[in-house]
Design an enzyme around this catalytic site. Structure first.
Site, PDB file in Angstrom:
ATOM      1  N   THR A 184       3.565  -2.855  19.699  1.00 20.13           N
ATOM      2  CA  THR A 184       2.784  -2.027  20.620  1.00 20.13           C
ATOM      3  C   THR A 184       1.300  -1.975  20.239  1.00 20.13           C
ATOM      4  O   THR A 184       0.962  -2.082  19.050  1.00 20.13           O
ATOM      5  CB  THR A 184       3.362  -0.593  20.615  1.00 20.13           C
ATOM      6  OG1 THR A 184       2.445   0.293  21.248  1.00 20.13           O
ATOM      7  CG2 THR A 184       3.589  -0.061  19.206  1.00 20.13           C
ATOM      8  N   ASP A 185       0.470  -1.740  21.233  1.00 17.42           N
ATOM      9  CA  ASP A 185      -0.978  -1.565  20.964  1.00 17.42           C
ATOM     10  C   ASP A 185      -1.248  -0.243  20.234  1.00 17.42           C
ATOM     11  O   ASP A 185      -2.359  -0.038  19.735  1.00 17.42           O
ATOM     12  CB  ASP A 185      -1.799  -1.632  22.261  1.00 17.42           C
ATOM     13  CG  ASP A 185      -1.496  -0.519  23.261  1.00 17.42           C
ATOM     14  OD1 ASP A 185      -0.522   0.239  23.062  1.00 17.42           O
ATOM     15  OD2 ASP A 185      -2.249  -0.400  24.252  1.00 17.42           O
ATOM     16  N   GLU A 186      -0.232   0.643  20.167  1.00 19.36           N
ATOM     17  CA  GLU A 186      -0.457   1.943  19.514  1.00 19.36           C
ATOM     18  C   GLU A 186      -0.717   1.792  18.024  1.00 19.36           C
ATOM     19  O   GLU A 186      -1.205   2.716  17.380  1.00 19.36           O
ATOM     20  CB  GLU A 186       0.735   2.872  19.758  1.00 19.36           C
ATOM     21  CG  GLU A 186       0.922   3.096  21.231  1.00 19.36           C
ATOM     22  CD  GLU A 186       1.756   4.303  21.581  1.00 19.36           C
ATOM     23  OE1 GLU A 186       1.860   5.228  20.767  1.00 19.36           O
ATOM     24  OE2 GLU A 186       2.281   4.310  22.692  1.00 19.36           O
ATOM     25  N   TYR A 207       5.951   7.396  15.499  1.00 23.32           N
ATOM     26  CA  TYR A 207       6.328   6.197  16.267  1.00 23.32           C
ATOM     27  C   TYR A 207       5.394   5.031  15.946  1.00 23.32           C
ATOM     28  O   TYR A 207       5.848   3.949  15.540  1.00 23.32           O
ATOM     29  CB  TYR A 207       6.312   6.493  17.769  1.00 23.32           C
ATOM     30  CG  TYR A 207       6.360   5.228  18.612  1.00 23.32           C
ATOM     31  CD1 TYR A 207       7.519   4.457  18.659  1.00 23.32           C
ATOM     32  CD2 TYR A 207       5.244   4.792  19.326  1.00 23.32           C
ATOM     33  CE1 TYR A 207       7.561   3.275  19.413  1.00 23.32           C
ATOM     34  CE2 TYR A 207       5.283   3.624  20.069  1.00 23.32           C
ATOM     35  CZ  TYR A 207       6.440   2.870  20.115  1.00 23.32           C
ATOM     36  OH  TYR A 207       6.484   1.701  20.843  1.00 23.32           O
ATOM     37  N   LYS A 248       6.109   1.465  13.880  1.00 24.29           N
ATOM     38  CA  LYS A 248       5.911   0.136  14.479  1.00 24.29           C
ATOM     39  C   LYS A 248       4.933  -0.676  13.633  1.00 24.29           C
ATOM     40  O   LYS A 248       5.149  -1.866  13.398  1.00 24.29           O
ATOM     41  CB  LYS A 248       5.402   0.255  15.924  1.00 24.29           C
ATOM     42  CG  LYS A 248       6.375   0.854  16.908  1.00 24.29           C
ATOM     43  CD  LYS A 248       7.664   0.073  17.120  1.00 24.29           C
ATOM     44  CE  LYS A 248       7.498  -1.226  17.837  1.00 24.29           C
ATOM     45  NZ  LYS A 248       8.826  -1.849  18.184  1.00 24.29           N
TER      46      LYS A 248
HETATM   47  P1  NAD Z   1      13.608   2.006  25.388  1.00 27.10           P
HETATM   48  O1  NAD Z   1      13.553   3.286  24.655  1.00 27.10           O
HETATM   49  O2  NAD Z   1      13.683   2.012  26.867  1.00 27.10           O
HETATM   50  O3  NAD Z   1      14.866   1.151  24.873  1.00 27.10           O
HETATM   51  C1  NAD Z   1      15.181   1.014  23.519  1.00 27.10           C
HETATM   52  C2  NAD Z   1      16.554   0.362  23.420  1.00 27.10           C
HETATM   53  O4  NAD Z   1      16.858   0.203  22.024  1.00 27.10           O
HETATM   54  C3  NAD Z   1      17.667   1.204  24.039  1.00 27.10           C
HETATM   55  O5  NAD Z   1      18.514   0.400  24.824  1.00 27.10           O
HETATM   56  C4  NAD Z   1      18.414   1.763  22.828  1.00 27.10           C
HETATM   57  O6  NAD Z   1      19.771   2.005  23.079  1.00 27.10           O
HETATM   58  C5  NAD Z   1      18.191   0.644  21.812  1.00 27.10           C
HETATM   59  N1  NAD Z   1      18.294   1.127  20.425  1.00 27.10           N
HETATM   60  C6  NAD Z   1      17.671   2.210  19.883  1.00 27.10           C
HETATM   61  N2  NAD Z   1      18.024   2.341  18.593  1.00 27.10           N
HETATM   62  C7  NAD Z   1      18.868   1.309  18.312  1.00 27.10           C
HETATM   63  C8  NAD Z   1      19.560   0.889  17.137  1.00 27.10           C
HETATM   64  N3  NAD Z   1      19.443   1.573  15.982  1.00 27.10           N
HETATM   65  N4  NAD Z   1      20.324  -0.233  17.207  1.00 27.10           N
HETATM   66  C9  NAD Z   1      20.446  -0.919  18.369  1.00 27.10           C
HETATM   67  N5  NAD Z   1      19.829  -0.550  19.510  1.00 27.10           N
HETATM   68  C10 NAD Z   1      19.055   0.541  19.484  1.00 27.10           C
HETATM   69  O7  NAD Z   1      12.351   1.179  24.867  1.00 27.10           O
HETATM   70  P2  NAD Z   1      11.403   0.196  25.667  1.00 27.10           P
HETATM   71  O8  NAD Z   1      10.361   0.980  26.351  1.00 27.10           O
HETATM   72  O9  NAD Z   1      12.230  -0.770  26.433  1.00 27.10           O
HETATM   73  O10 NAD Z   1      10.686  -0.533  24.437  1.00 27.10           O
HETATM   74  C11 NAD Z   1      11.233  -1.748  23.903  1.00 27.10           C
HETATM   75  C12 NAD Z   1      10.340  -2.236  22.784  1.00 27.10           C
HETATM   76  O11 NAD Z   1       9.022  -2.456  23.274  1.00 27.10           O
HETATM   77  C13 NAD Z   1      10.192  -1.234  21.638  1.00 27.10           C
HETATM   78  O12 NAD Z   1      10.221  -1.949  20.428  1.00 27.10           O
HETATM   79  C14 NAD Z   1       8.833  -0.592  21.862  1.00 27.10           C
HETATM   80  O13 NAD Z   1       8.261  -0.180  20.641  1.00 27.10           O
HETATM   81  C15 NAD Z   1       8.085  -1.750  22.488  1.00 27.10           C
HETATM   82  N6  NAD Z   1       6.980  -1.363  23.396  1.00 27.10           N
HETATM   83  C16 NAD Z   1       7.221  -0.474  24.403  1.00 27.10           C
HETATM   84  C17 NAD Z   1       6.180  -0.158  25.274  1.00 27.10           C
HETATM   85  C18 NAD Z   1       6.384   0.781  26.430  1.00 27.10           C
HETATM   86  O14 NAD Z   1       5.405   1.102  27.120  1.00 27.10           O
HETATM   87  N7  NAD Z   1       7.594   1.225  26.712  1.00 27.10           N
HETATM   88  C19 NAD Z   1       4.914  -0.735  25.088  1.00 27.10           C
HETATM   89  C20 NAD Z   1       4.721  -1.631  24.037  1.00 27.10           C
HETATM   90  C21 NAD Z   1       5.786  -1.953  23.198  1.00 27.10           C
HETATM   91  P1  TYD Z   2       3.640   8.050  27.205  1.00 35.12           P
HETATM   92  O1  TYD Z   2       4.196   7.524  28.473  1.00 35.12           O
HETATM   93  O2  TYD Z   2       4.469   8.983  26.389  1.00 35.12           O
HETATM   94  O3  TYD Z   2       3.194   6.786  26.357  1.00 35.12           O
HETATM   95  P2  TYD Z   2       2.289   6.702  25.017  1.00 35.12           P
HETATM   96  O4  TYD Z   2       2.230   8.018  24.385  1.00 35.12           O
HETATM   97  O5  TYD Z   2       3.106   5.728  24.224  1.00 35.12           O
HETATM   98  O6  TYD Z   2       0.974   6.156  25.446  1.00 35.12           O
HETATM   99  O7  TYD Z   2       2.269   8.782  27.509  1.00 35.12           O
HETATM  100  C1  TYD Z   2       1.218   8.122  28.178  1.00 35.12           C
HETATM  101  C2  TYD Z   2       0.066   9.082  28.257  1.00 35.12           C
HETATM  102  O8  TYD Z   2       0.424  10.173  29.107  1.00 35.12           O
HETATM  103  C3  TYD Z   2      -0.286   9.698  26.918  1.00 35.12           C
HETATM  104  O9  TYD Z   2      -1.707   9.885  26.852  1.00 35.12           O
HETATM  105  C4  TYD Z   2       0.395  11.062  26.949  1.00 35.12           C
HETATM  106  C5  TYD Z   2       0.344  11.426  28.418  1.00 35.12           C
HETATM  107  N1  TYD Z   2       1.457  12.256  28.918  1.00 35.12           N
HETATM  108  C6  TYD Z   2       1.195  13.428  29.625  1.00 35.12           C
HETATM  109  O10 TYD Z   2       0.018  13.816  29.834  1.00 35.12           O
HETATM  110  N2  TYD Z   2       2.242  14.175  30.084  1.00 35.12           N
HETATM  111  C7  TYD Z   2       3.540  13.799  29.858  1.00 35.12           C
HETATM  112  O11 TYD Z   2       4.471  14.535  30.278  1.00 35.12           O
HETATM  113  C8  TYD Z   2       3.794  12.589  29.134  1.00 35.12           C
HETATM  114  C9  TYD Z   2       5.199  12.142  28.862  1.00 35.12           C
HETATM  115  C10 TYD Z   2       2.710  11.852  28.692  1.00 35.12           C
END
Ligand code: NAD
Ligand code: TYD
Length: 336
Positions: free
Chosen positions: A125-127, A150, A154
């Protein structure tokens, strides 16, 4: 090609599995997922009967189990999505986050090393770059300055993954994507929470002043980037993946209210998130130069499609909210 995909029942992992079956129908995919609150096999109903798809329920942090799975299924590639992925949840309860994101990644890397798996793509992630001052953007060499459990978990897992290249010469690539949005996202993140609340006329909680900036990336664009890295990514390299669209949260929420036809009076300013990163901004030139990848779907269109998904799938929403996750969470972590 044989893929072991971790976290394939989650939001991005399931989009990746669906895309792989569409673009490469001959590839075999094993999906390893624990089915936590965020994992939902409904997301994969379109591929469930495909003979090239199989599902294994298990914990990535269980190393003997992971090593056995890898030695039996002998994948060519591991694409690692599985994570505890929500910042707010990581603040409330960091333990499962560190366990899955750091220890789980270690268990996968070490099992992949022992079983001689050819390639490993670690999805991050970019975080990890933390909050970035205007007008700068982070390229892959930008320092890591994490704020939440988190993002720290990562960043730690990214470094561990890269060390498997440096030390063991394993073919590991790391991708760092910006905020994803699209269908099938668990309604705890900004966009799906705001859409589902707006559709139900519930308040939309805006943290702090709502002026925090995020870069938005449509989930299928992210998945195409991962396929591009699988194809052309270099061992030991990091690739940023962004949507080239930075917006303040409040602007995103207003657009959602406009598409859903709801009033801005639903917006409710609430206490800010502790350690809230103010601005994310990514430079993705490296990935584009290396693979030709670019984000394709304009945000307006992606957001409309996403709203449409939530508006037309109330059953999906009800099922993911129904509490399966609470059972898992309470059984495994509550009270510790
Ligand atoms: P999500 O929370 O929707 O899904 C996570 C999945 O991992 C779920 O299916 C869960 O059951 C599985 N999981 C959790 N713990 C586990 C374990 N111990 N063993 C096996 N499976 C397990 O997440 P997402 O949004 O699809 O993110 C996927 C990946 O992308 C993550 O690594 C996250 O850090 C990365 N990512 C997400 C975003 C975003 O905006 N959502 C952005 C950048 C990177
Ligand atoms: P989020 O979707 O949790 O992603 P991330 O924290 O990984 O960027 O949040 C996106 C942005 O939205 C973040 O600045 C927090 C804000 N946010 C709210 O203002 N209200 C909410 O209820 C949530 C879930 C997030």
């Amino acid at each position: 090609m044989k893929l072991l995909v971790t976290g394939g029942a989650g939001f991005i992992g399931s989009a990746f599995v669906r895309l792989v079956h569409k673009l490469h129908p001959d590839w075999k995919v094993t999906n390893l997922d624990l089915l936590t609150y965020a994992g939902n096999l409904d997301n994969l109903s379109s591929v469930a009967q495909n003979p090239n798809y199989s599902f294994v329920r298990g914990d990535i942090a269980d190393m003997p189990f992971v090593e056995k799975l890898m030695s039996e299924s002998k994948p060519d590639v591991v694409v690692h999505f599985a994570a505890e992925s929500h910042v707010d949840r990581s603040i409330l309860s960091p333990e499962p986050v560190i366990r899955t994101n750091f220890n789980g990644t270690f268990s996968l890397l070490e099992s992949a090393r022992r079983t001689g798996i050819a390639k490993f793509v670690h999805v991050s992630t970019d975080e990890v770059y933390g909050s970035i001052e205007e007008p700068y953007e982070a390229d892959e060499n930008y320092p890591l300055r994490t704020s939440s459990p988190y993002s720290s978990s990562k960043a730690g897992s990214d470094l561990l993954a890269l060390s498997y290249y440096t030390t063991y010469k394993m073919d590991v690539s790391v991708t760092r994507a910006s905020n994803n949005y699209g269908p099938f996202q668990f309604p705890e993140k900004l966009i799906p929470l705001m859409i589902s609340n707006a559709l139900e006329d519930k308040p939309l909680p805006i943290y702090g002043d709502g002026m925090q900036i995020r870069d938005w990336l449509y989930v299928d664009d992210h998945c195409r980037a991962i396929l591009a890295v699988l194809d052309k990514g270099q061992a030991g390299e990091i690739y940023n993946v962004g949507g080239s669209l930075a917006l303040p949260n409040i602007e995103v929420v207003k657009r959602i209210l406009k598409i859903t036809g709801k009033s801005e009076s639903l917006m409710k300013y609430v206490t800010d998130r502790p350690g809230h990163d103010r601005r994310y901004a990514l430079n993705c030139d490296k990935l584009t130069a290396m693979t030709g990848w670019k984000p394709l779907l304009p945000f307006e269109q992606g957001l409309e499609e996403t709203v449409n998904f939530y508006a037309t799938n109330p059953d999906w929403l009800a099922r993911v909210r129904s509490g399966e996750y609470r059972k898992y969470y309470e059984l495994n972590y509550a009270g510790r």
